[in-house]
Design an enzyme around this catalytic site. Structure first.
Site, short mmCIF file in Angstrom:
data_model
loop_
_atom_site.label_atom_id
_atom_site.label_comp_id
_atom_site.label_asym_id
_atom_site.label_seq_id
_atom_site.Cartn_x
_atom_site.Cartn_y
_atom_site.Cartn_z
CG ASP A 25 5.63 13.95 -9.73
OD1 ASP A 25 5.89 13.16 -10.63
OD2 ASP A 25 5.59 13.62 -8.54
CD GLU A 204 4.71 7.66 -6.36
OE1 GLU A 204 5.86 7.39 -6.01
OE2 GLU A 204 4.40 7.83 -7.56
C1 FRU Z 1 5.69 10.68 -8.38
C2 FRU Z 1 6.90 10.74 -7.50
C3 FRU Z 1 6.57 11.38 -6.17
C4 FRU Z 1 7.88 11.92 -5.72
C5 FRU Z 1 8.51 12.37 -7.01
C6 FRU Z 1 10.01 12.22 -7.06
O1 FRU Z 1 5.96 10.63 -9.73
O2 FRU Z 1 7.46 9.45 -7.32
O3 FRU Z 1 5.97 10.50 -5.26
O4 FRU Z 1 7.75 12.97 -4.80
O5 FRU Z 1 7.92 11.59 -8.03
O6 FRU Z 1 10.53 12.82 -8.22
#
Ligand code: FRU
Length: 505
Positions: A25, A204
């Site tokens: 992300d 998320e």
């Molecule tokens: C989304 C996610 C978030 C988390 C991160 C962990 O892709 O699952 O919810 O903070 O990636 O790398």
């Protein structure tokens, strides 16, 4: 990085990638003192997901990025998951002795060793030197929720009417809103989500911001973005939805109840996208960037030194459509700085009866393209563009006339066998405008991004062709279409100034 690093097979030449290792992300997107910051979920020791850090890069133009050292690394509170960053202009946090500075707000993920129970808490860190070095706040975590396993990805913004910070955070199957006067003390105010939109996976990476409707600054609506994690029952994998509504500083109220599911991108590879904070006021744009990948197969995509890229940055706006207010996306205007040669053709027919040589355009190795095409629907049942990269290897961007569907078919796009769900053809609803389909398409070494003319529909897809040489063929099935115009821009690699000319065979 050496020259070779920028030219590995599949290395995007327009899109942000880490020099090496794993990326997911985008995090902490913030503009501060003439720089755009891009932090990102980063595993510095492997090309698969693992203990998360925040990688870091800065840019003056959202196109060319300078890599900086890792900004945040795990400490006793856990690894560093997704989150946001803000400019604390009035030093509400007290970290900056009355000056302004950057504060990051993010999730720390921890597994208590004896119990194996996962905990996600929210922490902050601050930087007094334009994001170059960060100090984790001594009293972290600043927000704890004992009852939830999934409690993460805080996005924070300043809400001037109440002179408070607002946090929107994913909490299992919904989002929650908290407020704070100082980024350290957070009070729960509301939640949103039950019975609204898609719940095909865990929620998320939310974002919440206001935008003018149809360009009218006095008529704003709020956009709530929510990414939905992968689920085995869901062939699309992870993807992103949005809601349109109102927000009074406390509660988000959708336009329609229950709120429909609206997809931000109909492709397979745009996830966890969020927008930049603190864009210069005189600019006023709201710009989003996403992770160009999908949890379904993210750990398996066939790249070598690095794994994971960002989408192109997109400017968002709101438009009133017959079905309601919708988000429109356009690639940011800064990308036009990469345009080099332009070639344009007008008014010709593409027919299923014969393969005309003049409808086949060959591009040299390494060429990056922006294609703008205006196709007038005739009696063909299907038509579009085939990007062929070898014998029997092609990515099709097509339109099915009676179904009114735009599609990307990547079943024969190159390397597809790393995951059963990668080879696919997928559709998106697109109504013609005045009998015409107009598209803007960006072709990089391992992706295609298709924007409908008005920006209402976007499809972002990874592809892994055996060569970056392309032959573009226009095709029509069972009839003909008329091409009103076809424009190619060859685009310069963002690494051009660092590189010798591309010499792959
Ligand atoms: C989304 C996610 C978030 C988390 C991160 C962990 O892709 O699952 O919810 O903070 O990636 O790398």
């Amino acid at each position: 990085m050496t020259t070779a690093d920028y030219q590995e097979q599949f290395r995007p030449q327009l899109h942000f990638t880490p020099a090496e290792m794993w990326l997911n992300d985008p995090n902490g997107l913030v503009f501060y003192e003439e720089e755009y910051h891009l932090f990102y979920q980063y595993h510095p020791e492997s090309t698969v997901w693992g203990p998360m850090h925040w990688g870091h890069a800065v840019s003056k133009d959202l196109v060319h990025w300078e890599h900086l050292p890792i900004a945040l690394a795990p400490d006793g509170n856990g690894t560093i998951f997704s989150g946001s960053a803000v400019v604390d202009k009035q030093d509400t946090s007290g970290f900056f002795a009355g000056e302004s500075g950057l504060v990051a707000i993010f999730t720390q993920h921890d597994k208590a060793l004896e119990t194996d129970i996962t905990r996600q808490t929210q922490s902050i860190a601050f930087s007094k030197d334009k994001g170059r070095t960060w100090t984790l706040y001594a009293n972290n975590p600043v927000l704890i929720e004992e009852r939830l396993t999934d409690f993460r990805d805080p996005k924070v913004f300043w809400h001037a009417p109440q002179q408070k910070w607002v946090m929107i955070i994913a909490a299992g199957d919904h989002v929650r809103i908290y407020t704070s006067p100082n980024l350290k003390d957070w009070t729960y105010v509301s939640e949103f989500g039950a019975g609204h939109g898609s719940h095909a996976g865990v929620w998320e990476c939310p974002d919440l911001f206001a935008l003018p409707v149809d360009g009218d600054a006095f008529a704003t609506k709020w956009v709530l973005i929510v990414s939905i994690g992968d689920h085995p029952d869901n062939k699309e994998g992870s993807r992103t939805q949005y809601f349109i509504g109102d927000f009074d500083g406390h509660t988000f109220i959708p336009e329609e109840s229950p709120a429909p599911t609206l997809w931000l991108d109909y492709g397979r590879d745009n996830y966890a996208g969020v927008t930049w904070s603190d864009f210069p006021e005189e600019d006023g744009r709201r710009v989003l960037i996403g992770w160009m990948n999908n949890w379904k197969y993210a750990n398996k995509i066939p790249t070598s030194a690095w794994r994971g890229a960002m989408t192109l940055p997109r400017e968002l706006s709101l438009s009133t459509e017959t079905e309601g207010i919708r988000v429109m996306q356009r690639p940011v205007r800064e990308l036009s700085s990469q345009r080099r040669d332009e070639e344009r053709w007008e008014s010709f027919i593409v027919s299923s009866e014969y393969e005309q040589e003049e409808n086949i355009f060959a591009m040299p190795q390494g060429e990056l393209l922006e294609i703008i095409v205006e196709l007038e629907i005739g009696d063909a049942t299907e038509f579009g563009l085939r990007l062929s990269t070898a014998d029997n290897e092609e990515t099709i961007i097509g339109y099915a006339t009676s179904e009114q569907n735009l599609f990307i078919d990547r079943t024969k796009s190159g390397t597809v066998n790393f995951h059963d769900d990668f080879a696919c053809k997928h559709n998106a609803p697109l109504k013609p405008m005045d009998g015409t389909i107009k598209l803007t398409i960006f072709v990089d070494w391992s992706s295609v991004e298709v924007f409908s003319y008005d920006g209402k529909l976007v499809m972002t897809d990874l592809v892994f062709p055996s060569s970056s040489r392309k032959e573009l063929k226009l095709y029509a099935k069972e009839g003909s279409i008329s091409v009103k115009s076809l424009t190619f821009y060859t685009l310069e690699s963002i690494y051009a100034s660092k590189l010798a000319p591309i010499s792959q065979s």
